[in-house]
Design a protein around this motif. Structure first.
Motif, mmCIF file in Angstrom:
data_model
loop_
_atom_site.group_PDB
_atom_site.id
_atom_site.type_symbol
_atom_site.label_atom_id
_atom_site.label_comp_id
_atom_site.label_asym_id
_atom_site.label_seq_id
_atom_site.Cartn_x
_atom_site.Cartn_y
_atom_site.Cartn_z
ATOM 1 N N ALA A 6 0.699 -1.092 0.161
ATOM 2 C CA ALA A 6 0.456 -0.174 -0.092
ATOM 3 C C ALA A 6 1.101 1.322 0.016
ATOM 4 C CB ALA A 6 -0.793 -0.161 1.343
ATOM 5 N N ARG A 7 2.034 1.250 0.257
ATOM 6 C CA ARG A 7 3.294 2.422 0.740
ATOM 7 C C ARG A 7 3.852 2.775 -0.457
ATOM 8 N NH1 ARG A 7 4.097 0.184 5.399
ATOM 9 N NH2 ARG A 7 3.588 1.182 7.667
ATOM 10 N N VAL A 8 4.097 1.387 -0.752
ATOM 11 C CA VAL A 8 4.437 1.702 -2.347
ATOM 12 C C VAL A 8 3.678 2.223 -3.940
ATOM 13 C CG1 VAL A 8 5.937 -0.131 -4.263
ATOM 14 C CG2 VAL A 8 6.101 -0.963 -2.493
ATOM 15 N N VAL A 9 2.274 1.705 -3.576
ATOM 16 C CA VAL A 9 1.597 2.073 -4.784
ATOM 17 C C VAL A 9 1.650 3.859 -4.235
ATOM 18 C CG1 VAL A 9 0.670 -0.487 -5.293
ATOM 19 C CG2 VAL A 9 -0.444 0.904 -3.379
ATOM 20 N N SER A 10 1.197 3.726 -3.675
ATOM 21 C CA SER A 10 1.101 5.474 -3.028
ATOM 22 C C SER A 10 2.231 6.665 -3.445
ATOM 23 C CB SER A 10 0.598 5.427 -1.715
ATOM 24 O OG SER A 10 1.867 5.404 -0.964
ATOM 25 N N ASN A 11 3.704 6.302 -3.660
ATOM 26 C CA ASN A 11 4.493 6.183 -4.515
ATOM 27 C C ASN A 11 5.149 6.760 -2.225
ATOM 28 O OD1 ASN A 11 6.725 7.172 -6.509
ATOM 29 N ND2 ASN A 11 5.426 8.703 -6.765
ATOM 30 N N PHE A 12 5.389 6.428 -1.554
ATOM 31 C CA PHE A 12 6.039 6.403 -0.730
ATOM 32 C C PHE A 12 7.421 5.990 -0.689
ATOM 33 C CE2 PHE A 12 8.236 5.463 3.200
ATOM 34 C CZ PHE A 12 8.219 6.997 4.390
ATOM 35 N N PHE A 13 8.055 5.725 -1.544
ATOM 36 C CA PHE A 13 9.808 4.819 -1.740
ATOM 37 C C PHE A 13 10.288 5.396 -3.220
ATOM 38 C CE2 PHE A 13 8.039 1.209 0.970
ATOM 39 C CZ PHE A 13 9.376 1.893 1.727
#
Length: 377
Positions: A45-52
């Motif tokens: 969920a963090r990845v697809v929100s572009n957190f990284f």
């Protein structure tokens, strides 16, 4: 040309859509796998929100859009490239998503996970070139991958259980570095989460004499202890400030005749404070070693003098090799690694957005979220 359904992300922070695209052709050293199960990690969920991706100005950590995610696919070999000799169509496999460039100094010296371009297929990484070369994650009906990435599965290891190998392998590789085995006491910090629970199963399989575990949810801690009551001991993490006099440290020393634990595996998630990791480090005996496989983002207030005088070792460990995956599969096939503790929650590909949105509703590490791409509705 044959087509397939894939869940693709067209814009970060937006839902994935089901798209019909061409089935890829494997290159000479690649294989084509029909995906039967793909594990879904909470961090997706963090990845697809572009957190990284936001951590780098040029956003090169993230795959080009539209992107197919899915970190832990397992399935059946459908086709092999002309230079693949020891993998056959019909074989059941887990696909290790770790990719390296293959030609840098670190790759040539047998250390691919230290490659400057190392990338996780279907997730994120350090190389846009590798992401373009292997753009298919496990949230699709078919993917291509190098033949060297395949872990062959025993018949009694289900695709759903294999879709959890990312967590198992991450813990296993670190525990091998720590020398976990008979006569050793291992402390698992965050024992009831997905990394921590799998580490418990592996520690039992690897012969660790005593396994200490920390957590916050007493009900989950009790379930973990019930797996092997004579070897597993748990404590609800205290709220006191960390230090040598901390109640958790006193407990760990009491459980080890006053010495402290031989090794510590930190499995805490990104939101955990640095103090929680420090508390576990203070549980180590003189000469003890720790490995971090979690994602604590706060800077640790480490005292170099304390580390030096107590000969404390701390290292990071990322992912696992295909060979280590083969070792885990062998342990599972022999029955020494118990995968039956997982409670599989399987959903069709069409429900991927709902699964991502509902991952907080889980029983710690016992719940295993899986997408079955063979099911669309």
């Amino acid at each position: 040309m044959a087509t397939m359904i894939a869940a693709r992300l067209h814009a970060y922070g937006q839902p994935m859509t089901l798209d019909r695209i061409d089935v890829p052709e494997p290159r000479p050293t690649d294989v084509l796998i029909e995906v039967k199960a793909c594990g879904v990690v909470p961090n997706l969920a963090r990845v697809v929100s572009n957190f990284f991706g936001s951590l780098t100005p040029d956003n090169k950590m993230m795959p080009p859009l539209p992107a197919i995610f899915g970190l832990d696919p397992a399935g059946v070999v459908a086709k092999v490239g002309e230079q693949v000799f020891h993998v056959k169509p019909g074989e059941r496999v887990y696909v290790n998503p770790g990719r390296s460039c293959g030609s840098c100094k670190m790759c040539r010296s047998g250390q691919p996970y230290d490659c400057p371009h190392w990338t996780l297929q279907g997730y994120f990484g350090r190389s846009q070139e590798i992401m373009r070369a292997y753009p298919y994650g496990g949230l699709a009906q078919f993917i291509t991958a190098p033949a060297t990435a395949l872990v062959k599965l025993p018949d009694d290891v289900s695709f759903e259980a294999a879709a959890r190998f990312g967590y198992y392998g991450t813990a296993y590789s670190a525990m091998k570095k720590l020398g976990v085995g008979p006569g050793q006491t291992l402390l698992i910090n965050g024992v009831s989460g997905q990394l921590g629970l799998n580490a418990v199963s592996l520690a039992l399989a690897m012969g660790a004499t005593n396994i200490l575990g920390t957590g916050r949810n007493q009900a989950l801690l009790d379930r973990v202890k019930a797996l092997a009551p004579e070897r597993i001991h748990v404590i609800s993490v205290p709220n006191a400030a960390p230090g040598p006099a901390d109640p958790q440290v006193a407990w760990a020393k009491k459980m080890t005749d006053g010495y402290g634990v031989d090794s510590m595996l930190d499995c805490l998630p990104p939101g955990a404070p640095a103090s929680a990791m420090m508390r576990a480090l203070f549980c180590l005996r003189r000469g003890g070693r720790a490995a971090n496989v979690g994602a604590v983002l706060e800077t640790l207030p480490l005292n170099a003098f304390w580390m030096m005088t107590n000969r404390i070792g701390l290292e990071g460990s990322v992912w696992f090799t295909t060979g280590e995956g083969e070792e885990m599969a062998a342990m599972a096939g022999a029955g020494t690694l118990d995968l039956s503790i997982l409670e599989h929650r399987v959903s069709p590909l069409s429900k991927v957005n709902e699964v991502l949105a509902g991952m907080d509703a889980r029983d710690g590490g016992f719940t295993n979220f899986v997408i079955d791409p063979t099911r669309i509705d």
